[in-house]
Design an enzyme around this catalytic site. Structure first.
Site, PDB file in Angstrom:
ATOM      1  N   ASP A 118       0.832  -1.200   0.000  1.00 38.63           N
ATOM      2  CA  ASP A 118       0.000   0.000   0.000  1.00 38.63           C
ATOM      3  C   ASP A 118       0.869   1.254   0.000  1.00 38.63           C
ATOM      4  O   ASP A 118       1.479   1.594   1.017  1.00 38.63           O
ATOM      5  CB  ASP A 118      -0.921  -0.002   1.211  1.00 38.63           C
ATOM      6  CG  ASP A 118      -1.926   1.144   1.190  1.00 38.63           C
ATOM      7  OD1 ASP A 118      -2.031   1.814   0.147  1.00 38.63           O
ATOM      8  OD2 ASP A 118      -2.603   1.352   2.212  1.00 38.63           O
ATOM      9  N   ASP A 322      -1.126   6.206  -7.040  1.00 39.22           N
ATOM     10  CA  ASP A 322      -1.487   5.184  -6.061  1.00 39.22           C
ATOM     11  C   ASP A 322      -1.469   3.807  -6.712  1.00 39.22           C
ATOM     12  O   ASP A 322      -2.088   3.604  -7.761  1.00 39.22           O
ATOM     13  CB  ASP A 322      -2.875   5.489  -5.487  1.00 39.22           C
ATOM     14  CG  ASP A 322      -3.295   4.515  -4.410  1.00 39.22           C
ATOM     15  OD1 ASP A 322      -2.448   4.159  -3.571  1.00 39.22           O
ATOM     16  OD2 ASP A 322      -4.463   4.102  -4.408  1.00 39.22           O
TER      17      ASP A 322
END
Length: 444
Positions: A118, A322
């Site tokens: 992440d 992201d």
């Protein structure tokens, strides 16, 4: 005298054998104190599911929309906090979930786990025994009592102070992370030996979660945060650079793997590299913000207002890159212009009945995936990214459609992983830059 010499000889052999054993043990485990770098394979969370291309995309988009909502909550909370000068509370909402799993081992002796990579958060955490409440995972839950290198972290530790929400129980640092869909992880901060491939690194701080709720983490046994904050793996290992290379969504997720490179393994000496500055957002310091100046479709630069992708003084707006969000989401006024221009330049009928969940799809001529699409260029500061067609148009002849793999958002924009596929994406935290290099990621 002879017996004395013999005794010394035996002692010499004994000490030599111990030294040799230690050298062999150290070499076989590659215990690294200076953390030069390592390489890991990444598996897509839908690997092994036997899904079609559009089924994988739809599943990923469902997770991506949930993540978009979480990220928006994070940004909105930070913005509200920044406007209230009397409020020094840090954001307690985090992005969570993701699309790629990395295998790590924890403890001594080590146990292997799949954790979500992440780039949108910092904390490393996994589920720990004894559980008050834990979600199902495919591997046994980590048991700290069986590891000789496990140690709880005290409340006075600087990493405890870096937590957005912490408390002190029996002088041990306790944490709570909440996510936008009411998933949460609660436990205590500890240090442990982590093994990445053949590289073992001691004293890595992580969250030992014994009260974990919600459906946001069913893909793995926890998360590995690669954000810009002090709790992330990158910051703890003092590695100024990391990169990843994500395989195409068109590839078979069961037979291909993506790659994560940490530290010195993350090269930046490529000939065809393009580089853009990373932008800092004081209200949301973990995210990797980019400066997007404009977008071109074919030869037409869209008439997007200069302020559309700007990071505002209160921390709102801007664009982040992201790894855990599937498609790119553009601020709604910019996406509206993009959608309109694409409709004009693609010489195909628009399919308004599509059930893909994407905003713009076209009807394909029978039995073909080969269509002419206009170029799509993202004009980042100092870097014009001319995207390959497969990074923004996804076609399926069986369904008879081709769709633009982008959507709209309100406020913050996100550069998603479909647009990053088959590129080496290099984060340099010392230079505060982000670089892109075209690569065939399944051949690394």
């Amino acid at each position: 005298m002879a017996s004395s010499n013999f005794a010394y000889y035996i002692l010499f052999l004994f000490l030599s054998s111990i030294l040799f054993a230690l050298q062999v043990s150290s070499t076989s485990r590659h215990v690294v104190n200076n953390h030069k770098g390592f390489r890991l394979s990444l598996k897509h969370v839908d690997s092994g599911g036997n899904f079609t291309k559009f089924e994988r995309l739809q599943r990923a988009m469902a997770r991506g929309k949930s993540r978009l909502q979480r990220l928006s909550l994070v940004a909105n909370f930070a913005t509200l906090s920044s406007k209230d000068e009397t409020n020094d509370v840090k954001s307690t909402i985090h992005a969570g979930n993701g699309e790629f799993l990395m295998q790590i081992s924890i403890g001594s002796p080590s146990e292997s786990y799949n954790a979500i990579m992440d780039t949108g958060s910092d904390l490393i955490w996994t589920q720990c025994k004894p559980c008050k409440e834990c979600f199902d995972q495919s591997t046994p839950i980590f048991d700290p009592s069986k590891s000789s290198t496990f140690e709880k972290i005290s409340c006075s530790n600087k990493l405890c102070e870096a937590l957005p929400m912490s408390s002190c129980g029996d002088s041990n640092c306790e944490y709570m992370y909440t996510y936008g869909d009411y998933s949460s992880s609660e436990g205590f901060l500890a240090s442990e030996t982590f093994t990445f491939g053949k590289v073992s690194i001691p004293n890595v701080a992580f969250g030992c979660g014994n009260d974990n709720e919600g459906s946001g983490f069913s893909q793995g046994a926890g998360l590995v945060g690669l954000g810009r904050g002090p709790l992330s793996l990158v910051s703890q290992l003092h590695m100024s650079r990391f990169s990843y290379c994500l395989t195409s969504i068109n590839e078979d997720a069961d037979s291909t793997s993506s790659t994560l490179l940490m530290g010195s393994m993350a090269r930046d000496d490529y000939n065809n590299i393009i580089t853009t500055p990373l932008v800092k957002n004081p209200t949301q310091p973990s995210f990797y913000y980019l400066s997007l100046k404009g977008i071109s479709v074919g030869d037409t630069q869209l008439a997007i207002k200069k302020s559309t992708f700007s990071l505002n003084k209160d921390g709102s707006g801007g664009m982040i890159i992201d790894s855990g969000t599937t498609i790119t989401y553009l601020e709604e006024s910019a996406f509206s212009l993009l959608k309109k221009e694409f409709s004009l330049q693609v010489n195909l009928a628009v399919d308004d009945s599509s059930s893909t969940g994407l905003d713009l799809c076209f009807k394909l001529p029978s039995n073909t995936n080969n269509i002419q699409v206009p170029k799509l260029i993202f004009h980042f500061e100092g870097a014009d990214m001319d995207l390959p067609a497969e990074n923004y148009m996804i076609a399926d002849s069986r369904m008879g459609i081709a769709c633009l793999a982008m959507g709209s958002s309100s406020g913050m924009s996100i550069f998603g992983n479909v647009q990053q596929q088959n590129m080496m994406v290099i984060h340099d935290l010392d230079k505060e830059t982000l670089s892109f290099v075209p690569k065939q990621c399944d051949e690394l």
